[in-house]
Design a protein around this motif. Structure first.
Motif, PDB file in Angstrom:
ATOM      1  N   PRO A  49      25.342  -7.158 -75.766  1.00 49.15           N
ATOM      2  CA  PRO A  49      24.520  -6.906 -74.578  1.00 49.15           C
ATOM      3  C   PRO A  49      23.722  -5.612 -74.764  1.00 49.15           C
ATOM      4  O   PRO A  49      24.265  -4.601 -75.210  1.00 49.15           O
ATOM      5  CB  PRO A  49      25.545  -6.776 -73.455  1.00 49.15           C
ATOM      6  CG  PRO A  49      26.793  -6.324 -74.131  1.00 49.15           C
ATOM      7  CD  PRO A  49      26.761  -6.918 -75.511  1.00 49.15           C
ATOM      8  N   ILE A  50      22.438  -5.641 -74.473  1.00 60.18           N
ATOM      9  CA  ILE A  50      21.626  -4.422 -74.539  1.00 60.18           C
ATOM     10  C   ILE A  50      21.926  -3.560 -73.318  1.00 60.18           C
ATOM     11  O   ILE A  50      21.952  -2.349 -73.397  1.00 60.18           O
ATOM     12  CB  ILE A  50      20.124  -4.774 -74.647  1.00 60.18           C
ATOM     13  CG1 ILE A  50      19.880  -5.471 -75.991  1.00 60.18           C
ATOM     14  CG2 ILE A  50      19.252  -3.552 -74.479  1.00 60.18           C
ATOM     15  CD1 ILE A  50      18.482  -6.010 -76.181  1.00 60.18           C
ATOM     16  N   GLU A  51      22.165  -4.211 -72.201  1.00 62.96           N
ATOM     17  CA  GLU A  51      22.631  -3.546 -70.979  1.00 62.96           C
ATOM     18  C   GLU A  51      23.988  -4.175 -70.661  1.00 62.96           C
ATOM     19  O   GLU A  51      24.253  -5.303 -71.079  1.00 62.96           O
ATOM     20  CB  GLU A  51      21.640  -3.741 -69.848  1.00 62.96           C
ATOM     21  CG  GLU A  51      21.315  -5.189 -69.588  1.00 62.96           C
ATOM     22  CD  GLU A  51      20.125  -5.382 -68.668  1.00 62.96           C
ATOM     23  OE1 GLU A  51      20.200  -6.298 -67.837  1.00 62.96           O
ATOM     24  OE2 GLU A  51      19.149  -4.640 -68.788  1.00 62.96           O
ATOM     25  N   PRO A  52      24.865  -3.510 -69.950  1.00 63.48           N
ATOM     26  CA  PRO A  52      26.207  -4.061 -69.696  1.00 63.48           C
ATOM     27  C   PRO A  52      26.153  -5.435 -69.020  1.00 63.48           C
ATOM     28  O   PRO A  52      25.256  -5.706 -68.222  1.00 63.48           O
ATOM     29  CB  PRO A  52      26.859  -3.029 -68.765  1.00 63.48           C
ATOM     30  CG  PRO A  52      26.107  -1.765 -69.013  1.00 63.48           C
ATOM     31  CD  PRO A  52      24.702  -2.173 -69.355  1.00 63.48           C
ATOM     32  N   TRP A  53      27.123  -6.299 -69.373  1.00 62.96           N
ATOM     33  CA  TRP A  53      27.239  -7.597 -68.710  1.00 62.96           C
ATOM     34  C   TRP A  53      27.404  -7.357 -67.212  1.00 62.96           C
ATOM     35  O   TRP A  53      28.107  -6.449 -66.798  1.00 62.96           O
ATOM     36  CB  TRP A  53      28.445  -8.377 -69.227  1.00 62.96           C
ATOM     37  CG  TRP A  53      28.427  -8.730 -70.680  1.00 62.96           C
ATOM     38  CD1 TRP A  53      29.278  -8.267 -71.643  1.00 62.96           C
ATOM     39  CD2 TRP A  53      27.547  -9.637 -71.357  1.00 62.96           C
ATOM     40  NE1 TRP A  53      28.980  -8.815 -72.865  1.00 62.96           N
ATOM     41  CE2 TRP A  53      27.905  -9.661 -72.721  1.00 62.96           C
ATOM     42  CE3 TRP A  53      26.477 -10.421 -70.942  1.00 62.96           C
ATOM     43  CZ2 TRP A  53      27.250 -10.441 -73.661  1.00 62.96           C
ATOM     44  CZ3 TRP A  53      25.815 -11.201 -71.896  1.00 62.96           C
ATOM     45  CH2 TRP A  53      26.205 -11.208 -73.228  1.00 62.96           C
ATOM     46  N   LYS A  54      26.770  -8.179 -66.415  1.00 62.44           N
ATOM     47  CA  LYS A  54      26.835  -8.030 -64.957  1.00 62.44           C
ATOM     48  C   LYS A  54      28.232  -8.400 -64.442  1.00 62.44           C
ATOM     49  O   LYS A  54      28.866  -9.320 -64.938  1.00 62.44           O
ATOM     50  CB  LYS A  54      25.796  -8.930 -64.294  1.00 62.44           C
ATOM     51  CG  LYS A  54      24.383  -8.691 -64.801  1.00 62.44           C
ATOM     52  CD  LYS A  54      23.513  -8.142 -63.737  1.00 62.44           C
ATOM     53  CE  LYS A  54      22.064  -8.060 -64.092  1.00 62.44           C
ATOM     54  NZ  LYS A  54      21.649  -7.278 -65.167  1.00 62.44           N
ATOM     55  N   ASN A  55      28.701  -7.679 -63.408  1.00 65.86           N
ATOM     56  CA  ASN A  55      29.999  -7.948 -62.789  1.00 65.86           C
ATOM     57  C   ASN A  55      29.975  -9.263 -62.036  1.00 65.86           C
ATOM     58  O   ASN A  55      28.934  -9.671 -61.512  1.00 65.86           O
ATOM     59  CB  ASN A  55      30.389  -6.826 -61.828  1.00 65.86           C
ATOM     60  CG  ASN A  55      30.805  -5.576 -62.565  1.00 65.86           C
ATOM     61  OD1 ASN A  55      31.268  -5.638 -63.697  1.00 65.86           O
ATOM     62  ND2 ASN A  55      30.643  -4.437 -61.925  1.00 65.86           N
ATOM     63  N   GLU A  56      31.146  -9.892 -61.947  1.00 64.28           N
ATOM     64  CA  GLU A  56      31.338 -11.124 -61.177  1.00 64.28           C
ATOM     65  C   GLU A  56      30.417 -12.251 -61.641  1.00 64.28           C
ATOM     66  O   GLU A  56      29.900 -13.016 -60.833  1.00 64.28           O
ATOM     67  CB  GLU A  56      31.129 -10.866 -59.673  1.00 64.28           C
ATOM     68  CG  GLU A  56      31.987  -9.762 -59.103  1.00 64.28           C
ATOM     69  CD  GLU A  56      33.479 -10.079 -59.165  1.00 64.28           C
ATOM     70  OE1 GLU A  56      33.860 -11.222 -58.896  1.00 64.28           O
ATOM     71  OE2 GLU A  56      34.253  -9.165 -59.504  1.00 64.28           O
ATOM     72  N   LYS A  57      30.218 -12.364 -62.930  1.00 60.90           N
ATOM     73  CA  LYS A  57      29.320 -13.386 -63.468  1.00 60.90           C
ATOM     74  C   LYS A  57      30.016 -14.225 -64.530  1.00 60.90           C
ATOM     75  O   LYS A  57      30.906 -13.757 -65.235  1.00 60.90           O
ATOM     76  CB  LYS A  57      28.080 -12.745 -64.114  1.00 60.90           C
ATOM     77  CG  LYS A  57      27.136 -12.082 -63.154  1.00 60.90           C
ATOM     78  CD  LYS A  57      26.372 -13.120 -62.373  1.00 60.90           C
ATOM     79  CE  LYS A  57      25.310 -12.455 -61.512  1.00 60.90           C
ATOM     80  NZ  LYS A  57      24.470 -13.379 -60.856  1.00 60.90           N
TER      81      LYS A  57
END
Length: 162
Positions: free
Chosen positions: A77-85
């Motif tokens: 991931p270039i940006e952190p994985w989104k929460n609750e996904k």
């Protein structure tokens, strides 16, 4: 003094099989995926890197970096994985080895950044198919407004199964 020609070793049977999956880390169905977790997918033989980028679909809004190294694909991931996904990664059969052999089956990988993951499954077999072709199947949501929404797509394996 002697001389030698440098080149690939000759002999042996012709490679007619595509790459097959050896390992996925973290394992399929992992819960509470850390925000910066890389996903490593290992295969039985070196992959043609030109076949990899277009053969991977990721359902996440996150931007990712996909790197091919010999027998492995690394998704970061270039940006952190989104929460609750739910993170769904689909590797289609167009991933090839250097001899041009495609995979026998698509690979569907699913993770969750939360502690929940749904376990639904649809399977079947297509009849009267040509195993020299790669077929895609879609799962659609039908609304009463006569419109279809594509929920998920996959490919048949070389035996016509999905």
């Amino acid at each position: 003094m002697g001389c030698a020609a440098i080149g690939p070793a000759g002999g042996g049977p012709e490679d007619k099989n595509g790459p097959s999956l050896i390992n996925i880390n973290p394992s399929i169905g992992s819960l509470n995926l850390p925000p910066n977790q890389k996903i490593n997918i290992s295969f039985s033989e070196p992959l043609d890197p030109n076949s990899v980028q277009a053969a991977i679909q990721i359902n996440s809004d996150n931007k990712t970096d996909i790197i091919t190294r010999k027998n492995s694909i690394i998704i970061s991931p270039i940006e952190p994985w989104k929460n609750e996904k739910i993170i769904r990664i689909n590797l289609d059969r167009n991933i090839r080895d250097y001899q041009g052999n495609s995979m026998e089956s698509p690979i569907d990988i699913i993770f969750s950044t939360s502690s929940e993951l749904y376990n639904g499954k649809i399977s079947g077999q297509l009849v009267n198919y040509d195993n020299k072709n790669i077929y895609e199947l879609g799962l659609f949501k039908y609304s009463r407004k006569d419109s279809l929404k594509l929920l998920f797509k996959t490919q048949l394996n070389n035996l016509g199964e999905f």
